[in-house]
Design an enzyme around this catalytic site. Structure first.
Site, PDB file in Angstrom:
ATOM      1  N   GLN A   1     -12.020 -40.239 -25.079  1.00  0.00           N
ATOM      2  CA  GLN A   1     -12.385 -41.028 -26.165  1.00  0.00           C
ATOM      3  C   GLN A   1     -11.572 -42.366 -26.264  1.00  0.00           C
ATOM      4  OE1 GLN A   1     -14.676 -39.974 -28.543  1.00  0.00           O
ATOM      5  NE2 GLN A   1     -14.956 -38.007 -27.626  1.00  0.00           N
TER       6      GLN A   1
ATOM      7  N   GLY B   1     -18.103 -40.455 -18.165  1.00  0.00           N
ATOM      8  CA  GLY B   1     -19.034 -41.627 -18.296  1.00  0.00           C
ATOM      9  C   GLY B   1     -20.028 -41.608 -19.627  1.00  0.00           C
TER      10      GLY B   1
ATOM     11  N   THR C   1     -21.243 -33.491  -2.344  1.00  0.00           N
ATOM     12  CA  THR C   1     -21.964 -34.514  -2.173  1.00  0.00           C
ATOM     13  C   THR C   1     -21.635 -35.564  -3.212  1.00  0.00           C
ATOM     14  OG1 THR C   1     -23.423 -33.846  -0.415  1.00  0.00           O
ATOM     15  CG2 THR C   1     -24.109 -35.980  -1.614  1.00  0.00           C
TER      16      THR C   1
ATOM     17  N   CYS D   1     -19.584 -22.584 -39.566  1.00  0.00           N
ATOM     18  CA  CYS D   1     -20.974 -22.259 -39.249  1.00  0.00           C
ATOM     19  C   CYS D   1     -21.637 -23.041 -38.159  1.00  0.00           C
ATOM     20  CB  CYS D   1     -21.708 -22.544 -40.634  1.00  0.00           C
ATOM     21  SG  CYS D   1     -21.193 -21.597 -42.149  1.00  0.00           S
TER      22      CYS D   1
HETATM   23  C1  LIG Z   1     -11.502 -35.680 -25.525  1.00  0.00           C
HETATM   24  C2  LIG Z   1     -12.697 -35.164 -24.731  1.00  0.00           C
HETATM   25  N1  LIG Z   1     -12.376 -34.430 -23.542  1.00  0.00           N
HETATM   26  C3  LIG Z   1     -13.205 -33.849 -22.699  1.00  0.00           C
HETATM   27  C4  LIG Z   1     -14.475 -34.072 -23.093  1.00  0.00           C
HETATM   28  C5  LIG Z   1     -15.564 -33.575 -22.125  1.00  0.00           C
HETATM   29  O1  LIG Z   1     -16.249 -34.247 -21.329  1.00  0.00           O
HETATM   30  P1  LIG Z   1     -17.586 -34.080 -20.644  1.00  0.00           P
HETATM   31  O2  LIG Z   1     -18.592 -34.064 -21.523  1.00  0.00           O
HETATM   32  O3  LIG Z   1     -17.821 -35.374 -19.620  1.00  0.00           O
HETATM   33  O4  LIG Z   1     -17.393 -32.755 -19.528  1.00  0.00           O
HETATM   34  C6  LIG Z   1     -15.155 -34.432 -24.233  1.00  0.00           C
HETATM   35  C7  LIG Z   1     -16.153 -34.651 -24.899  1.00  0.00           C
HETATM   36  O5  LIG Z   1     -17.117 -33.505 -25.541  1.00  0.00           O
HETATM   37  C8  LIG Z   1     -13.921 -35.462 -25.243  1.00  0.00           C
HETATM   38  O6  LIG Z   1     -14.300 -35.607 -26.149  1.00  0.00           O
HETATM   39  S1  FES Z   2     -22.910 -19.471 -40.365  1.00  0.00           S
HETATM   40 FE1  FES Z   2     -21.703 -19.516 -42.134  1.00  0.00          FE
HETATM   41  S2  FES Z   2     -23.202 -18.673 -43.598  1.00  0.00           S
HETATM   42 FE2  FES Z   2     -24.252 -19.051 -41.906  1.00  0.00          FE
END
Ligand SMILES: Cc1ncc(COP(=O)(O)O)c(C=O)c1O
Ligand code: FES
Lengths: 126, 388
Positions: free
Chosen positions: B179, B200, B237, B324
């Protein structure tokens, strides 16, 4: 992920609120995710004359609450007690599998409201 | 309807320069870099050059950069790879309670193999206390893995200080910088880390590509088996088009970092001020040590998924740490680790800004938000004490 019907009930929920002089109130919490629902009913001659809900929960929880109020309005208590969470989910055109538990909340709140009504009338009647 | 994307921490679009850098490798330059013939040799040269460009952007050497399939694989390689390589030195790993699951679950998986895992707590802002790290390091500690900045609440950890503590004790330090690239400065020597993960698709590059920095002299075991690619550490690869795209994405992100920071901070603070002006909406995460594009708030008495859906209907794309929305029906482990009560975690909303975000977008969100919250609060059985 939600059907159009679910989104409609989420966007335009029917019967939101609380009946001031309710004959029965049921409040239940969802053990799985921590959501809360309250249903209040007004009963006349064994028929659910009015019903309102308040829900703190996801889209499915709000939509199922709204739908259940529509399904039971005007029904007898016995008919209302027959309504299961599956009926509600079906009436909404289905729910995603992870959201099936949300429909329990609505069914349970309704049952609790009816039970509360019965308790109150027994006390008065007895 | 105006459409506003405020979920840049989830993913970003591929920027034009990146796309253009990739196209030749999806079409005429299709060779396999491992081939002996000229068709492959030419591609090998380009991949090596991409490695140099990524290295330079991070102040690393090319031999210290390994291409992976993304942040998740980088984290797994770093953690499982060092644990396996150092298993005879010690079996204790330290991480934090707010890590991305890619790092946290990789660490916890080691418990089944007989390692001890210490999960450091965080304060109410999501910050790790360096004193806690110092106290947790034991004789048999081999690795510390703490993220540079958190993806949910944006809190920036004092990595330089934490890494120095690990180094003092001869313990390796890994950080997940997925991030932070392009958001705040990321210089591997300045930070003093031994391993660093990046991805990426968070920096306007393609999905399914990432890199792991491994400081020279640090030994890793490979966690996958196959060919000799990436010096056997990451066989398979190469995703050549992805690698070429990643190099351009990293290079541009780092070159534009300061400009990006300055632009986003202004918009971020405007958004924070506007959202928290609504009663009972509170900021989550650190007020200052915070990613320039991250806003995370808790909306009391409202559930997060219903907030997302309501905003979605107004064309606004955001995310939440609500139980949820989690699939597991557990609220965000990050918010819980910060000591939020279940209900506040339930009503959390994350809005993350990026290149496409304009002041008009923020205005749009701020014009829609109060009404959405009011509608859901009117529907909620939870009442503020004193309310009807
Ligand atoms: C802090 C952090 N680490 C790892 C990941 C995972 O990265 P990727 O989606 O490239 O596997 C994310 C993304 O969701 C992330 O925000
Ligand atoms: S998942 Fe929480 S009430 Fe539906």
């Amino acid at each position: 992920m939600y059907s159009e019907k679910v989104m409609d009930h989420f966007q335009n929920p029917r019967n939101v609120g609380e009946i001031a002089d309710a004959d029965g109130v049921g409040e239940v919490g969802n053990l799985r995710c921590g959501d809360i629902m309250r249903i209040s009913i007004k009963v006349k001659d064994n028929v659910i004359e009015d019903i309102k809900f308040r829900t703190f929960g996801c889209g499915a929880a709000i939509a199922t609450s709204s739908m259940i109020t529509e399904l039971v309005k005007g029904k007898t208590l016995e008919e209302a007690e027959e309504i299961s969470n599956r009926h509600v989910a079906e009436a909404l055109g289905g729910l995603p599998p992870v959201k099936m538990h949300c429909s329990n909340l609505a069914a349970d709140a309704l049952k609790a409201a009816i039970a509360d009504y019965k308790k109150r009338t027994q006390q008065h009647g007895g | 309807m105006r459409r506003v994307y405020l979920d840049y921490a989830a993913t970003t679009p591929v920027r034009r320069e990146v796309f253009e850098a990739m196209v030749p490798y999806l079409t005429e330059k299709f060779g396999n870099p491992s081939s002996v013939h000229w068709f492959g040799r030419e591609i090998r040269k380009d991949v090596d050059e991409a490695r140099e460009r990524v290295a330079e952007a991070l102040n690393a050497s090319p031999q210290e950069i390994y291409f992976t399939s993304g942040g998740t694989e980088s984290d797994n390689m770093a953690i499982l790879g060092t644990a396996a390589a150092l298993r005879n030195k010690g079996r204790h790993v330290i991480t934090s309670a707010v890590e991305h699951h890619a790092a946290l679950d990789a660490c916890l998986s080691l418990e089944k193999q007989g390692y001890r895992v210490t999960v450091l707590p965080v304060d109410k802002y999501g910050m790790v206390d360096p004193a806690d790290l110092e106290a947790a390091i034991a004789e048999d500690t081999i690795l510390v893995s703490i993220m540079h900045a958190n993806n949910e609440v944006g809190t920036i950890q004092p990595i330089k200080e934490l890494a120095a503590i690990a180094r003092k004790h001869g313990v390796l330090f890994h950080t997940d910088a997925v991030q932070t690239i392009g958001a705040i400065p990321v210089d591997v020597r300045e930070l003093g880390v031994d391993l660093l993960s990046l991805s990426g698709h968070k920096i306007y590059g393609p999905k399914g590509i990432g890199a792991l920095y491994v400081r020279k002299g640090v030994r890793l075991s490979n966690i996958a088996f196959g060919g000799a690619q990436e010096r056997k550490l990451r066989p398979g690869t190469e995703n050549v088009a992805g690698i070429m795209g990643l190099a351009t994405a990293v290079e541009l992100a780092v070159a534009e970092q300061q400009e990006t920071y300055e632009k986003l901070v202004v918009l971020r603070d405007k958004l924070i001020d506007g959202l928290t002006a609504v009663p009972d909406v509170k900021l989550n995460g650190h007020p200052q040590q915070r990613l320039p594009g991250n806003v995370n708030v808790s909306v009391e008495r409202v559930e997060g998924e219903s907030l997302i859906l309501s905003l979605d209907m107004a064309g606004i794309a955001v995310s939440s740490g609500s139980a949820c929305t989690s699939g597991s029906l557990e609220p965000s482990h990050v918010l819980m680790a910060m000591g939020l009560d279940h209900q506040s975690a339930h009503g959390s909303l994350r809005l993350t800004l990026g290149k496409g975000t304009s002041a008009e977008d923020i205005d749009h969100v701020l014009s829609v938000f109060p009404g959405v919250v009011q509608r859901l609060r009117d529907m909620s059985p939870l009442r503020k004490s004193g309310e009807e």
